[in-house]
Motif scaffolding. Structure first.
Motif, PDB file in Angstrom:
ATOM      1  N   ILE A  66       0.822  -1.198   0.000  1.00  0.00           N
ATOM      2  CA  ILE A  66       0.000   0.000   0.000  1.00  0.00           C
ATOM      3  C   ILE A  66       0.865   1.261   0.000  1.00  0.00           C
ATOM      4  N   SER A  67       1.965   1.231   0.743  1.00  0.00           N
ATOM      5  CA  SER A  67       2.732   2.451   0.936  1.00  0.00           C
ATOM      6  C   SER A  67       3.844   2.645  -0.082  1.00  0.00           C
ATOM      7  N   THR A  68       4.062   1.702  -0.968  1.00  0.00           N
ATOM      8  CA  THR A  68       5.166   1.834  -1.908  1.00  0.00           C
ATOM      9  C   THR A  68       4.876   2.895  -2.964  1.00  0.00           C
ATOM     10  N   THR A  69       5.931   3.560  -3.388  1.00  0.00           N
ATOM     11  CA  THR A  69       5.788   4.594  -4.415  1.00  0.00           C
ATOM     12  C   THR A  69       6.671   4.304  -5.621  1.00  0.00           C
ATOM     13  N   THR A  70       7.399   3.201  -5.565  1.00  0.00           N
ATOM     14  CA  THR A  70       8.249   2.823  -6.694  1.00  0.00           C
ATOM     15  C   THR A  70       7.950   1.380  -7.083  1.00  0.00           C
ATOM     16  N   ASP A  71       8.210   1.073  -8.339  1.00  0.00           N
ATOM     17  CA  ASP A  71       7.983  -0.282  -8.837  1.00  0.00           C
ATOM     18  C   ASP A  71       8.952  -1.260  -8.168  1.00  0.00           C
ATOM     19  N   ILE A  72       8.442  -2.428  -7.826  1.00  0.00           N
ATOM     20  CA  ILE A  72       9.333  -3.455  -7.303  1.00  0.00           C
ATOM     21  C   ILE A  72      10.050  -4.108  -8.471  1.00  0.00           C
ATOM     22  N   ARG A  73      11.195  -4.658  -8.203  1.00  0.00           N
ATOM     23  CA  ARG A  73      11.964  -5.352  -9.240  1.00  0.00           C
ATOM     24  C   ARG A  73      11.565  -6.814  -9.220  1.00  0.00           C
ATOM     25  N   LEU A  74      11.169  -7.307 -10.371  1.00  0.00           N
ATOM     26  CA  LEU A  74      10.740  -8.687 -10.518  1.00  0.00           C
ATOM     27  C   LEU A  74      11.599  -9.324 -11.596  1.00  0.00           C
ATOM     28  N   GLU A  75      12.232 -10.439 -11.265  1.00  0.00           N
ATOM     29  CA  GLU A  75      13.124 -11.102 -12.218  1.00  0.00           C
ATOM     30  C   GLU A  75      12.345 -11.499 -13.469  1.00  0.00           C
ATOM     31  N   GLY A  76      12.869 -11.113 -14.627  1.00  0.00           N
ATOM     32  CA  GLY A  76      12.212 -11.420 -15.892  1.00  0.00           C
ATOM     33  C   GLY A  76      11.296 -10.323 -16.383  1.00  0.00           C
ATOM     34  N   VAL A  77      11.177  -9.236 -15.596  1.00  0.00           N
ATOM     35  CA  VAL A  77      10.313  -8.107 -15.971  1.00  0.00           C
ATOM     36  C   VAL A  77      11.158  -6.842 -15.993  1.00  0.00           C
ATOM     37  N   GLU A  78      11.057  -6.105 -17.096  1.00  0.00           N
ATOM     38  CA  GLU A  78      11.803  -4.856 -17.267  1.00  0.00           C
ATOM     39  C   GLU A  78      10.796  -3.714 -17.384  1.00  0.00           C
ATOM     40  N   ILE A  79      11.056  -2.620 -16.664  1.00  0.00           N
ATOM     41  CA  ILE A  79      10.172  -1.452 -16.716  1.00  0.00           C
ATOM     42  C   ILE A  79      10.983  -0.278 -17.248  1.00  0.00           C
ATOM     43  N   ILE A  80      10.506   0.297 -18.356  1.00  0.00           N
ATOM     44  CA  ILE A  80      11.201   1.417 -19.001  1.00  0.00           C
ATOM     45  C   ILE A  80      10.329   2.660 -18.876  1.00  0.00           C
ATOM     46  N   ASP A  81      10.888   3.729 -18.307  1.00  0.00           N
ATOM     47  CA  ASP A  81      10.177   4.996 -18.138  1.00  0.00           C
ATOM     48  C   ASP A  81      10.140   5.727 -19.484  1.00  0.00           C
ATOM     49  N   LYS A  82       8.928   6.135 -19.902  1.00  0.00           N
ATOM     50  CA  LYS A  82       8.762   6.851 -21.176  1.00  0.00           C
ATOM     51  C   LYS A  82       8.047   8.182 -20.942  1.00  0.00           C
ATOM     52  N   GLY A  83       8.465   8.889 -19.901  1.00  0.00           N
ATOM     53  CA  GLY A  83       7.837  10.187 -19.613  1.00  0.00           C
ATOM     54  C   GLY A  83       6.564  10.010 -18.821  1.00  0.00           C
ATOM     55  N   ASP A  84       5.402  10.206 -19.485  1.00  0.00           N
ATOM     56  CA  ASP A  84       4.119  10.080 -18.786  1.00  0.00           C
ATOM     57  C   ASP A  84       3.581   8.646 -18.807  1.00  0.00           C
ATOM     58  N   ARG A  85       4.332   7.722 -19.406  1.00  0.00           N
ATOM     59  CA  ARG A  85       3.910   6.318 -19.480  1.00  0.00           C
ATOM     60  C   ARG A  85       5.093   5.427 -19.146  1.00  0.00           C
ATOM     61  N   LYS A  86       4.820   4.130 -18.954  1.00  0.00           N
ATOM     62  CA  LYS A  86       5.861   3.139 -18.703  1.00  0.00           C
ATOM     63  C   LYS A  86       5.656   1.974 -19.650  1.00  0.00           C
ATOM     64  N   LEU A  87       6.756   1.418 -20.100  1.00  0.00           N
ATOM     65  CA  LEU A  87       6.699   0.211 -20.921  1.00  0.00           C
ATOM     66  C   LEU A  87       7.140  -0.942 -20.016  1.00  0.00           C
ATOM     67  N   VAL A  88       6.235  -1.906 -19.834  1.00  0.00           N
ATOM     68  CA  VAL A  88       6.536  -3.072 -19.009  1.00  0.00           C
ATOM     69  C   VAL A  88       6.754  -4.240 -19.963  1.00  0.00           C
ATOM     70  N   ILE A  89       7.960  -4.789 -19.911  1.00  0.00           N
ATOM     71  CA  ILE A  89       8.303  -5.922 -20.774  1.00  0.00           C
ATOM     72  C   ILE A  89       8.476  -7.150 -19.876  1.00  0.00           C
ATOM     73  N   ASN A  90       7.623  -8.134 -20.099  1.00  0.00           N
ATOM     74  CA  ASN A  90       7.690  -9.377 -19.333  1.00  0.00           C
ATOM     75  C   ASN A  90       8.428 -10.403 -20.196  1.00  0.00           C
ATOM     76  N   HIS A  91       9.738 -10.464 -20.017  1.00  0.00           N
ATOM     77  CA  HIS A  91      10.562 -11.371 -20.806  1.00  0.00           C
ATOM     78  C   HIS A  91      10.217 -12.835 -20.507  1.00  0.00           C
ATOM     79  N   ALA A  92       9.881 -13.127 -19.266  1.00  0.00           N
ATOM     80  CA  ALA A  92       9.591 -14.507 -18.864  1.00  0.00           C
ATOM     81  C   ALA A  92       8.335 -15.049 -19.544  1.00  0.00           C
ATOM     82  N   GLU A  93       7.332 -14.173 -19.739  1.00  0.00           N
ATOM     83  CA  GLU A  93       6.078 -14.604 -20.337  1.00  0.00           C
ATOM     84  C   GLU A  93       5.971 -14.202 -21.811  1.00  0.00           C
ATOM     85  N   GLY A  94       6.881 -13.353 -22.267  1.00  0.00           N
ATOM     86  CA  GLY A  94       6.943 -13.010 -23.683  1.00  0.00           C
ATOM     87  C   GLY A  94       5.935 -11.975 -24.149  1.00  0.00           C
TER      88      GLY A  94
END
Length: 126
Positions: free
Chosen positions: A76-104
């Motif tokens: 509830i109190s977190t303000t940043t994305d957690i790091r999950l192995e196999g998932v990459e989060i790329i900041d794109k300004g007002d949006r984020k690109l979430v790439i789930n390499h493990a699930e493709g």
């Protein structure tokens, strides 16, 4: 045949009362012992039920539930994305690109969504 005197009748009455008292005492003892036996049987049943309940107890499942409960506040109190192995989060300004390499797959989400409740790449929760 001789008739009984008052003294004899009184003596017989006292003996009768004594016999009645002794009989009542032993009957009371028997009832008390039976009651204690019944209570002990009930306690034994409860103990056996607790033993069965303990045998069915899954420590790993309980530990997982406790872990989830303890981590809930951080979700509830977190303000940043957690790091999950196999998932990459790329900041794109007002949006984020979430790439789930493990699930493709990849998905674009609003920047305000926070990856904070996932433990596995199969079920990502924002």
């Amino acid at each position: 045949m001789q008739s009984l005197t008052k003294k004899d009748i009184l003596s017989l009455f006292i003996v009768f009362l004594l016999l009645l008292s002794v009989g009542g005492y032993f009957l009371y003892q028997k009832l008390t012992i039976n009651k204690k036996i019944e209570q002990t049987k009930q306690q034994l049943q409860q103990i056996e039920q607790e033993i069965e309940k303990t045998k069915k107890f899954n420590e790993e499942e309980y530990a997982e539930k406790v872990s989830r409960a303890l981590d809930f506040e951080s979700y509830i109190s977190t303000t940043t994305d957690i790091r999950l192995e196999g998932v990459e989060i790329i900041d794109k300004g007002d949006r984020k690109l979430v790439i789930n390499h493990a699930e493709g797959y990849q998905i674009e989400i609003p920047k305000e969504l926070i990856l904070n409740q996932s433990r596995d790449t199969e079920a990502i929760t924002f």
